[in-house]
Design a protein around this motif. Sequence first.
Motif, PDB file in Angstrom:
ATOM      1  N   LYS A 142      12.258  -6.001  -2.505  1.00  0.00           N
ATOM      2  CA  LYS A 142      11.930  -7.216  -3.269  1.00  0.00           C
ATOM      3  C   LYS A 142      10.431  -7.491  -3.313  1.00  0.00           C
ATOM      4  O   LYS A 142       9.985  -8.383  -4.035  1.00  0.00           O
ATOM      5  N   ILE A 143       9.667  -6.745  -2.528  1.00  0.00           N
ATOM      6  CA  ILE A 143       8.218  -6.996  -2.472  1.00  0.00           C
ATOM      7  C   ILE A 143       7.534  -6.198  -3.575  1.00  0.00           C
ATOM      8  O   ILE A 143       7.694  -4.981  -3.672  1.00  0.00           O
ATOM      9  N   SER A 144       6.776  -6.895  -4.408  1.00  0.00           N
ATOM     10  CA  SER A 144       6.047  -6.258  -5.511  1.00  0.00           C
ATOM     11  C   SER A 144       4.733  -5.690  -4.990  1.00  0.00           C
ATOM     12  O   SER A 144       3.982  -6.403  -4.307  1.00  0.00           O
ATOM     13  N   PRO A 145       4.411  -4.429  -5.281  1.00  0.00           N
ATOM     14  CA  PRO A 145       3.151  -3.846  -4.807  1.00  0.00           C
ATOM     15  C   PRO A 145       1.923  -4.629  -5.268  1.00  0.00           C
ATOM     16  O   PRO A 145       0.960  -4.789  -4.531  1.00  0.00           O
ATOM     17  N   VAL A 146       1.958  -5.099  -6.525  1.00  0.00           N
ATOM     18  CA  VAL A 146       0.803  -5.813  -7.078  1.00  0.00           C
ATOM     19  C   VAL A 146       0.556  -7.107  -6.311  1.00  0.00           C
ATOM     20  O   VAL A 146      -0.556  -7.389  -5.884  1.00  0.00           O
ATOM     21  N   ARG A 147       1.639  -7.892  -6.108  1.00  0.00           N
ATOM     22  CA  ARG A 147       1.507  -9.155  -5.385  1.00  0.00           C
ATOM     23  C   ARG A 147       1.136  -8.922  -3.920  1.00  0.00           C
ATOM     24  O   ARG A 147       0.382  -9.687  -3.329  1.00  0.00           O
ATOM     25  N   ALA A 148       1.720  -7.880  -3.342  1.00  0.00           N
ATOM     26  CA  ALA A 148       1.432  -7.602  -1.931  1.00  0.00           C
ATOM     27  C   ALA A 148      -0.019  -7.249  -1.690  1.00  0.00           C
ATOM     28  O   ALA A 148      -0.631  -7.656  -0.711  1.00  0.00           O
ATOM     29  N   LEU A 149      -0.599  -6.477  -2.634  1.00  0.00           N
ATOM     30  CA  LEU A 149      -2.003  -6.063  -2.460  1.00  0.00           C
ATOM     31  C   LEU A 149      -2.964  -7.211  -2.696  1.00  0.00           C
ATOM     32  O   LEU A 149      -4.105  -7.177  -2.232  1.00  0.00           O
TER      33      LEU A 149
ATOM     34  N   ILE B 136       0.843  -1.202   0.000  1.00  0.00           N
ATOM     35  CA  ILE B 136       0.000   0.000   0.000  1.00  0.00           C
ATOM     36  C   ILE B 136       0.878   1.251   0.000  1.00  0.00           C
ATOM     37  O   ILE B 136       0.636   2.202  -0.764  1.00  0.00           O
ATOM     38  N   PHE B 137       1.904   1.262   0.846  1.00  0.00           N
ATOM     39  CA  PHE B 137       2.781   2.433   0.893  1.00  0.00           C
ATOM     40  C   PHE B 137       3.510   2.633  -0.424  1.00  0.00           C
ATOM     41  O   PHE B 137       3.705   3.761  -0.882  1.00  0.00           O
ATOM     42  N   GLN B 138       3.917   1.521  -1.068  1.00  0.00           N
ATOM     43  CA  GLN B 138       4.599   1.638  -2.357  1.00  0.00           C
ATOM     44  C   GLN B 138       3.662   2.193  -3.426  1.00  0.00           C
ATOM     45  O   GLN B 138       4.053   3.020  -4.252  1.00  0.00           O
ATOM     46  N   ALA B 139       2.416   1.725  -3.375  1.00  0.00           N
ATOM     47  CA  ALA B 139       1.437   2.207  -4.343  1.00  0.00           C
ATOM     48  C   ALA B 139       1.127   3.687  -4.130  1.00  0.00           C
ATOM     49  O   ALA B 139       0.793   4.404  -5.091  1.00  0.00           O
ATOM     50  N   MET B 140       1.255   4.158  -2.896  1.00  0.00           N
ATOM     51  CA  MET B 140       0.998   5.568  -2.586  1.00  0.00           C
ATOM     52  C   MET B 140       2.206   6.446  -2.879  1.00  0.00           C
ATOM     53  O   MET B 140       2.142   7.667  -2.701  1.00  0.00           O
ATOM     54  N   GLY B 141       3.303   5.826  -3.316  1.00  0.00           N
ATOM     55  CA  GLY B 141       4.471   6.606  -3.725  1.00  0.00           C
ATOM     56  C   GLY B 141       5.587   6.656  -2.710  1.00  0.00           C
ATOM     57  O   GLY B 141       6.583   7.374  -2.925  1.00  0.00           O
TER      58      GLY B 141
END
Length: 418
Positions: free
Chosen positions: A407-414, A315-320
């Motif tokens: 290494k964590i992908s935002p798409v997979r994490a969400l 979520i944080f990665q997706a928020m920038g």
Amino acid sequence: MNFEWFTVRRILSSEKHKGSVSAPIIKIAIAAIAAGMTIMILSVATGIGLQQKIRQKVESFNGTVTLINLENQGQIEDIVPWACTPETLGHLSEIEGVAHVQATAHKPALILTQSDFEGIVLKGVGPEYDWDRLSEFLIQGRWIDPSGDLNNQIVISKSIAQRLSLTLDANLNTYFLDQVASNKDALSPKTRARGFNVVGIYDSGFDDFDSQMVFVDIRHIQRLNRWSKDEIGRLEVLAKDNFDVELLTRELYDLAPVTVDAVSMYASYFNIFEWLSLFDFNIYLIIIIMIIVATINMVTALIVLILERSRMIGIFQAMGAGNWRIQKIFLLQAAYIVLWGLFWGNLFGLTMVWVQDTWQWIQLDPQTYYVRSAPVHLPLISWALLNLGTFVLCLLFLLIPSYLVAKISPVRALRFDG
């Protein structure tokens, strides 16, 4: 409010976090750091305490540096004297690093009682002798008074008193070999006798001293050896705290007469101080092992925290939010865990040090360790460096697993339900 601090505070205050999978792992990590810090504090305190106590005993009984005639080196008895006037004592006392100077003389003797005998070494001391350094070792009576008229006072050790069944105010006879009268052709060297009255009993726990050393007025030895009042056996120089002993030894050697050598206590008791130096290696080894154990536990805890919060990371990665800002969140959590571990470790460790210092519950064999109880001493600088070093090293090692965030992908994490 700072984004990272705000996030960490919400995570730590969250009831869900307290019941999460990582909660027991965090407790284990805190316990590991606390146990490691407790062991490190005890190791440093006992190691430094033992080194300091034994050095203090050697220094108190032998002096930091001893000025001795070259012909007397390696001998128990001071056979050849050297002249040391009050002016010489005053001059040596003014040297930088010198705290006190005192004249002594040693002479072997034999104590005879009605049922037993014992070989001893009389240590003759003068009015300038520093009794304050030996005050903690006096268990009965008082020290001799060599400042007035010549008297027959003597102070013996507890071990000698027990072996010969002597008590305070006991009168004892001592016998000396007359070095002046004896010669190679004499079949029966002459002996001289002196009577003494026991005015004090000491117990240092240092068998090298307690087994044979007794204290008398130096004038007894001067008379027995037919020396003048300015002739002594050796000169004990006591150094100021934390002064370089080897530097002082070299300076005294340069100033001493050509027939006199300056010997440091490290050279006189080389085996003891060499044995003490091994404690430094043991302390460093224990500290390294404890830090490694604490770091492994913290790395494990941090990895679990990152994996458990993979959805939040996405979520944080997706928020920038950048990877470093997210890493800092987990590093702050790790710092919180390390600080709690250090707090409990210091609480337990310092408490145990205080208990041992106050009641001396841990006893040691004096024949092996030269002390009867484990001495403890923890300088403030050592304590501070121990805590600061543990904290910094743990966080530095935790930088590596924190890179798992990248290494964590935002798409997979969400998409992750966990």
